[in-house]
Enzyme design. Structure first.
Site, PDB file in Angstrom:
ATOM      1  N   LEU A   1       5.148   7.464  -5.893  1.00 41.59           N
ATOM      2  CA  LEU A   1       6.423   7.581  -5.187  1.00 41.59           C
ATOM      3  C   LEU A   1       6.563   6.573  -4.067  1.00 41.59           C
ATOM      4  O   LEU A   1       7.667   6.118  -3.779  1.00 41.59           O
ATOM      5  CB  LEU A   1       6.577   9.000  -4.623  1.00 41.59           C
ATOM      6  CG  LEU A   1       6.652  10.129  -5.652  1.00 41.59           C
ATOM      7  CD1 LEU A   1       6.771  11.467  -4.950  1.00 41.59           C
ATOM      8  CD2 LEU A   1       7.820   9.916  -6.594  1.00 41.59           C
ATOM      9  N   GLY A   2       5.497   6.216  -3.412  1.00 46.45           N
ATOM     10  CA  GLY A   2       5.591   5.283  -2.302  1.00 46.45           C
ATOM     11  C   GLY A   2       4.222   4.905  -1.791  1.00 46.45           C
ATOM     12  O   GLY A   2       3.221   5.591  -2.034  1.00 46.45           O
TER      13      GLY A   2
ATOM     14  N   GLY B   1       2.400   3.783   1.842  1.00 50.06           N
ATOM     15  CA  GLY B   1       2.556   3.723   3.283  1.00 50.06           C
ATOM     16  C   GLY B   1       1.488   2.879   3.935  1.00 50.06           C
ATOM     17  O   GLY B   1       0.738   2.146   3.273  1.00 50.06           O
TER      18      GLY B   1
ATOM     19  N   PHE C   1      -1.137   3.989   5.552  1.00 49.49           N
ATOM     20  CA  PHE C   1      -2.468   4.575   5.497  1.00 49.49           C
ATOM     21  C   PHE C   1      -2.792   5.212   4.150  1.00 49.49           C
ATOM     22  O   PHE C   1      -3.866   5.767   3.993  1.00 49.49           O
ATOM     23  CB  PHE C   1      -2.627   5.628   6.599  1.00 49.49           C
ATOM     24  CG  PHE C   1      -2.311   5.115   7.963  1.00 49.49           C
ATOM     25  CD1 PHE C   1      -3.133   4.192   8.586  1.00 49.49           C
ATOM     26  CD2 PHE C   1      -1.177   5.535   8.634  1.00 49.49           C
ATOM     27  CE1 PHE C   1      -2.837   3.712   9.841  1.00 49.49           C
ATOM     28  CE2 PHE C   1      -0.877   5.065   9.890  1.00 49.49           C
ATOM     29  CZ  PHE C   1      -1.706   4.144  10.500  1.00 49.49           C
ATOM     30  N   GLY C   2      -1.884   5.199   3.194  1.00 50.88           N
ATOM     31  CA  GLY C   2      -2.185   5.820   1.916  1.00 50.88           C
ATOM     32  C   GLY C   2      -1.014   5.727   0.958  1.00 50.88           C
ATOM     33  O   GLY C   2      -0.044   4.997   1.187  1.00 50.88           O
ATOM     34  N   ARG C   3      -1.108   6.487  -0.134  1.00 54.18           N
ATOM     35  CA  ARG C   3      -0.090   6.499  -1.174  1.00 54.18           C
ATOM     36  C   ARG C   3       0.386   7.925  -1.405  1.00 54.18           C
ATOM     37  O   ARG C   3      -0.317   8.888  -1.099  1.00 54.18           O
ATOM     38  CB  ARG C   3      -0.635   5.920  -2.481  1.00 54.18           C
ATOM     39  CG  ARG C   3      -0.944   4.449  -2.420  1.00 54.18           C
ATOM     40  CD  ARG C   3      -1.202   3.888  -3.805  1.00 54.18           C
ATOM     41  NE  ARG C   3      -1.357   2.429  -3.770  1.00 54.18           N
ATOM     42  CZ  ARG C   3      -1.356   1.651  -4.836  1.00 54.18           C
ATOM     43  NH1 ARG C   3      -1.213   2.194  -6.043  1.00 54.18           N
ATOM     44  NH2 ARG C   3      -1.496   0.348  -4.730  1.00 54.18           N
ATOM     45  N   VAL C   4       1.595   8.011  -1.968  1.00 52.83           N
ATOM     46  CA  VAL C   4       2.191   9.299  -2.308  1.00 52.83           C
ATOM     47  C   VAL C   4       2.449   9.302  -3.810  1.00 52.83           C
ATOM     48  O   VAL C   4       3.098   8.386  -4.336  1.00 52.83           O
ATOM     49  CB  VAL C   4       3.490   9.548  -1.526  1.00 52.83           C
ATOM     50  CG1 VAL C   4       4.075  10.902  -1.898  1.00 52.83           C
ATOM     51  CG2 VAL C   4       3.239   9.474  -0.026  1.00 52.83           C
TER      52      VAL C   4
ATOM     53  N   LYS D   1      -0.017  13.369  -1.128  1.00 53.26           N
ATOM     54  CA  LYS D   1      -0.348  12.257  -0.239  1.00 53.26           C
ATOM     55  C   LYS D   1      -1.856  12.068  -0.251  1.00 53.26           C
ATOM     56  O   LYS D   1      -2.606  13.001   0.043  1.00 53.26           O
ATOM     57  CB  LYS D   1       0.151  12.538   1.177  1.00 53.26           C
ATOM     58  CG  LYS D   1       0.015  11.383   2.138  1.00 53.26           C
ATOM     59  CD  LYS D   1       0.652  11.720   3.482  1.00 53.26           C
ATOM     60  CE  LYS D   1       0.594  10.550   4.432  1.00 53.26           C
ATOM     61  NZ  LYS D   1       1.221  10.858   5.742  1.00 53.26           N
TER      62      LYS D   1
ATOM     63  N   ASP E   1       8.329   9.789  15.590  1.00 51.40           N
ATOM     64  CA  ASP E   1       8.494   8.778  14.539  1.00 51.40           C
ATOM     65  C   ASP E   1       9.779   9.027  13.754  1.00 51.40           C
ATOM     66  O   ASP E   1       9.786   9.003  12.524  1.00 51.40           O
ATOM     67  CB  ASP E   1       7.286   8.781  13.607  1.00 51.40           C
ATOM     68  CG  ASP E   1       7.173   7.477  12.819  1.00 51.40           C
ATOM     69  OD1 ASP E   1       7.832   6.496  13.203  1.00 51.40           O
ATOM     70  OD2 ASP E   1       6.428   7.445  11.825  1.00 51.40           O
TER      71      ASP E   1
END
Length: 910
Positions: free
Chosen positions: A504-505, A507, A509-512, A527, A621
């Site tokens: 899905l995306g 970021g 610091f990681g992936r979703v 996540k 944020d």
């Protein structure tokens, strides 16, 4: 080409113009100045000027004086043995200097020693001295009459080296604050030199408090002594002196019996005893006259140690009084927490009590759950049945247990008098053999007490091992058994329990991933974070905070966390899958939103922030990338990696705020509040600034503070250079101007928070309660793109038989293979993290939490939610199309959003 003016005079080694120096510390005395280079511990070289006189040494930097120290306070001055250009000056610290030549360094050291700098014997004033016997002869070198320090034996036994006792110190003569050594020759020589140079008579202060009113050289305590230079007609406090009779200084000081600067050997002795009251301070002088006066204890001499009478600092030679106090302080320090650690012990004590309460709460929730949830309806006699037994396995074997049964002898029955639900034994139909409603003990030795009415009535019930079962609580007991079975059926989740479907995306610091749970068929957004990256980037606290916030918050506009687990290398968080996409994606397509649509979105954001602020959590944020739209068009806040809990202050400390606040510089640059940029500390008002930035961007399609670089943007934010477009309504302009105020104390929402913002005319037609309950239809419903998934057997891990399509290929894409991406790494680093991992409490399961806390209310809800207890709250097409997790031949059709990964994305959070 150089246009430097050429001068005939060569440039000096010490550049710079000669300016007026700050020589006020030398008090119009003749001082010598030397241009040197000061070298610090890091090798930095600085131009300085050393000015020395008979009063002290000054370190000059241009016109200012960096420090001034008296000659008596300098411990030593010495030349560097390795480099003859360098020399060091030691008093409070060791200062290193560098001269132009070795000859200059030697001349500086000789001049300093000539003036008494760093001389332990106290010689000064050019080496001149005064005789102590009243004659005009000059005293010899200070080395011929040294002042020696005697420390007597603690047993108070006189030794051969101990000098005879001498008269006590006068109250008017100040004992050195840090050192017991009195340099008499230095003081006398300085006074004599000053009078001889100026050729004027100066009054001399003499000690008061002596037994006699005159200042002759005879003993003040009645001791005999001859002095032909004494003038008895002079007042006892002041004696006019000149260069011709400068010996009166030495004779007057010698008359009090304190200091004798004659050629004879003088000494100072200290009696250091274990008891402070017995410790004596005596000054001895070997002269022809004999003084017989009592010694002065340190307890009486300590009143001389004040700043007005101190002759300077000498930290390298502490006096016996300070040493005794230090030893008392060290000996009085126990191993238990004291005044130095009171605050720390208090904090740890409170923390230990909280952990103990949590442990007892979890322990008692299993055994006394039905007792804690007993309804307040009165219970009849026939329904009462209380069984007490320490052995929990045999608790429910029999309904009636005889009073003679064996058990733990420490168990007791205690009954309250005021308990309306448990009748007294006297009111129940009793029998010697058995009772219909028994209150029994496992211990056979206490059966006589159960028959005694007085003892039973005066006792109370212990609820630790108590189980109350009645006809009205049968449903609760059955639900408890179902909860126990359900909890036993819950197992720890791993990545093998989920099926990766789509990325899905990505970021910072990681992936979703879009995943599907194999046993239930539910879809989640997973996540995935790398532990090693979290440790390197120091994101441990942020990750744990995000998991804590998501697992505890329950709001319709905040995503929910369902599962959190980990392996040796990765952290996994399974949250609600929101198919509507990011708000940034829709804003990028539309350019800007109409005012009514922006008002709807910003109102839901304000509701979610109000919920977070009421729980003392700030988000920090807020941006369109972190706002998702569900299938109906309502928002969902996500990505709580920068959130902070425990914030009770609206503004930071430097802005006058009280309570908990944060000081971390974090967030997205375009949405940072001015107090975060300046580091003044920030609180809840920082989120309201970000709300103003978000509203401005939705209404105009651009950021309110545009600049060529980031530093200029920060400056305009701090200064509040806001340019408002003319096409905005007056209410929108007024709201933006009040939200985007650099001062957090004057910002809208800083005084009354949510009530102050919701009462603004811009939100006049917003029904806040209906909005928070999702009773208002959103103005925009996102278009959900459908992607067909291949048929897969949820109970098998073999994906080779799955068909593929154009949009998704599960068998060929290595990113969607859990065994390839998240397999165990056979490395030493992974085992190191598991020894004492900072993520040891990261794993969390909503089903297990519901089972422990007893949040299920009835048997029907438990049975219906036994297999799918973590379904999303709002009904979505995903759940309707995949009810029960059954597979069809045609395959599943799920709803997903378009990927927002592109080149138009702004930089992520910092």
């Amino acid at each position: 080409m150089s246009f430097k003016k050429q001068t005939k005079t060569p440039t000096s080694w010490f550049p710079g113009l000669k300016k007026e120096r700050d020589l006020s510390h030398h008090k119009e005395r003749y001082c010598t100045q030397y241009d040197v280079i000061k070298v610090n511990a890091y090798g930095k070289r600085q131009q300085r000027t050393l000015a020395v006189s008979s009063l002290g040494v000054s370190n000059l930097n241009g016109q200012s004086c960096q420090w001034f120290v008296r000659n008596s306070d300098v411990y030593s001055i010495e030349q560097d043995p390795t480099d003859s250009h360098k020399f060091s000056l030691t008093f409070l610290h060791r200062y290193h200097f560098e001269a132009e030549t070795p000859e200059q360094a030697k001349s500086i050291i000789s001049e300093f020693k000539r003036l008494g700098v760093g001389s332990p014997s106290g010689g000064g004033g050019g080496g001149s001295g005064v005789s102590s016997n009243g004659s005009n002869s000059t005293a010899t070198s200070p080395n011929t009459s040294p002042i020696r320090l005697y420390v007597s034996d603690p047993s108070n036994q006189p030794t051969s080296s101990s000098p005879p006792p001498q008269p006590p110190l006068s109250e008017s003569v100040g004992v050195h604050r840090s050192s017991p050594m009195l340099s008499s020759s230095r003081m006398i020589s300085q006074l004599s030199q000053s009078t001889s140079e100026n050729n004027i008579s100066s009054p001399t202060y003499h000690p008061q408090g002596l037994s006699g009113s005159s200042t002759s050289s005879s003993s003040a305590s009645g001791g005999g002594g001859n002095n032909n230079n004494a003038n008895n007609s002079t007042p006892p406090n002041l004696i006019a002196s000149s260069a011709s009779n400068s010996s009166l200084y030495s004779s007057s000081i010698n008359s009090s019996g304190i200091i004798n600067s004659s050629n004879n050997n003088s000494s100072i002795s200290f009696n250091n005893n274990n008891n402070n009251n017995n410790s004596n301070l005596t000054t001895t002088t070997t002269t022809t006259s004999t003084f017989k006066t009592p010694t002065l204890p340190i307890s009486q001499a300590s009143k001389f140690n004040n700043e007005s009478e101190s002759m300077g600092l000498s930290p390298l030679t502490p006096n016996s009084n300070s040493q005794t106090a230090l030893m008392q302080h060290i000996n009085a320090m126990p191993n238990t927490p004291n005044s130095n650690s009171t605050e720390g012990s208090r904090v740890w004590k409170i923390r230990a009590e909280e952990l103990k309460k949590q442990f007892l709460l979890k322990k008692s929730s299993k055994s006394t759950q039905t007792v804690a949830t007993t309804t307040p309806t009165p219970i009849t006699k026939a329904d009462i049945k209380i069984v007490l037994d320490d052995n929990k396995d045999d608790k429910n074997k029999d309904n009636n247990i005889g009073s003679g049964g064996s058990g733990n002898s420490s168990s007791k029955i205690n009954k309250e008098k005021d308990n309306p639900y448990i009748n007294q034994p006297s009111s129940l139909p009793s029998n010697n053999n058995s009772n219909n409603n028994n209150i029994t003990k496992s211990n056979s030795t206490t059966t006589s007490q159960t028959n005694d009415k007085k003892d039973v009535c005066s006792s109370t019930i212990n609820f630790d091992n108590l189980e109350v079962s009645s006809s009205s609580d049968r449903d609760l007991s059955s639900s408890k058994s179902l909860n126990k079975k359900n909890k036993q059926s819950i197992k720890k989740l791993t990545i093998d329990d989920f099926e990766l479907l789509k990325v899905l995306g990505v970021g910072s610091f990681g992936r979703v991933y879009l995943v599907r749970r194999k046993d239930t068929g539910k879809f989640y957004a997973m996540k995935v974070l790398n532990k090693k990256d979290m440790l390197k980037k120091k994101q441990i606290a942020h990750t744990n905070t995000e998991k804590m916030v998501l697992s505890t918050m329950d709001h319709p506009f905040i995503v929910r966390l369902h599962f959190a687990f980990q392996n040796e290398d990765f952290l996994f968080m399974c949250m609600d899958y929101v198919p509507g996409g990011e708000l940034f994606h829709h804003l990028q397509k539309a350019g800007k939103f109409p005012e009514e649509l922006a008002k709807f979105y910003i109102a839901e954001v304000i509701c979610s922030l109000h919920y977070l602020h009421s729980n003392n959590i700030i988000y920090r944020d807020i941006k369109p990338e972190n706002i998702l739209l569900d299938e109906e068009g309502h928002i969902k806040l996500t990505d709580f990696g920068l959130s902070k809990s425990g914030i009770t202050s609206v503004v930071g400390s430097k802005n006058g705020g009280e309570g908990g606040f944060a000081t971390t510089f974090c967030g997205t640059p375009e949405y940072l509040a001015p107090e975060i940029i300046t580091g003044a500390g920030h609180g809840k008002a920082a989120d309201w600034w970000s709300v103003g930035i978000l509203l401005f961007e939705m209404l105009t399609g651009r950021s309110p503070f545009l600049a060529s670089n980031r530093n200029d943007m920060y400056k305009s934010m701090i200064q509040g250079n806001l340019r408002m477009p003319m096409f905005l309504s007056s209410d929108a302009q007024d709201l933006l101007e009040k939200l985007l105020v650099p001062d957090p104390n004057k910002r809208l929402g800083s005084t009354q928070g949510f009530e102050e913002i919701s009462s603004h005319p811009f939100f006049e037609l917003i029904p806040w309660r209906m909005l928070e309950s999702k009773m208002i239809t959103p103005p925009f419903k996102p278009t959900i793109k459908e992607i067909s998934l291949p048929n897969s057997n949820s109970n098998s891990n073999n994906n080779s038989q799955q068909p593929t399509n154009n949009n998704l290929t599960l068998s060929c894409d290595p990113e969607l293979n859990a065994k390839i991406n998240f397999q165990r790494r056979k490395s030493s680093a992974a085992s190191v993290y598991n020894l004492d991992s900072p993520f040891k409490n990261f794993s969390w399961n909503k089903e297990e939490e519901d089972g422990i806390m007893g949040e299920r209310e009835s048997i029907g809800s438990i049975s219906s939610n036994n297999s799918i207890s973590s379904s999303p709250t709002s009904s979505s097409p995903i759940n309707n199309n995949n009810s029960g997790g059954s597979n069809t031949a045609g395959g599943h059709r799920i709803l997903t959003r378009k990927s927002t990964i592109g080149k138009n994305l702004r930089k992520g959070s910092v």
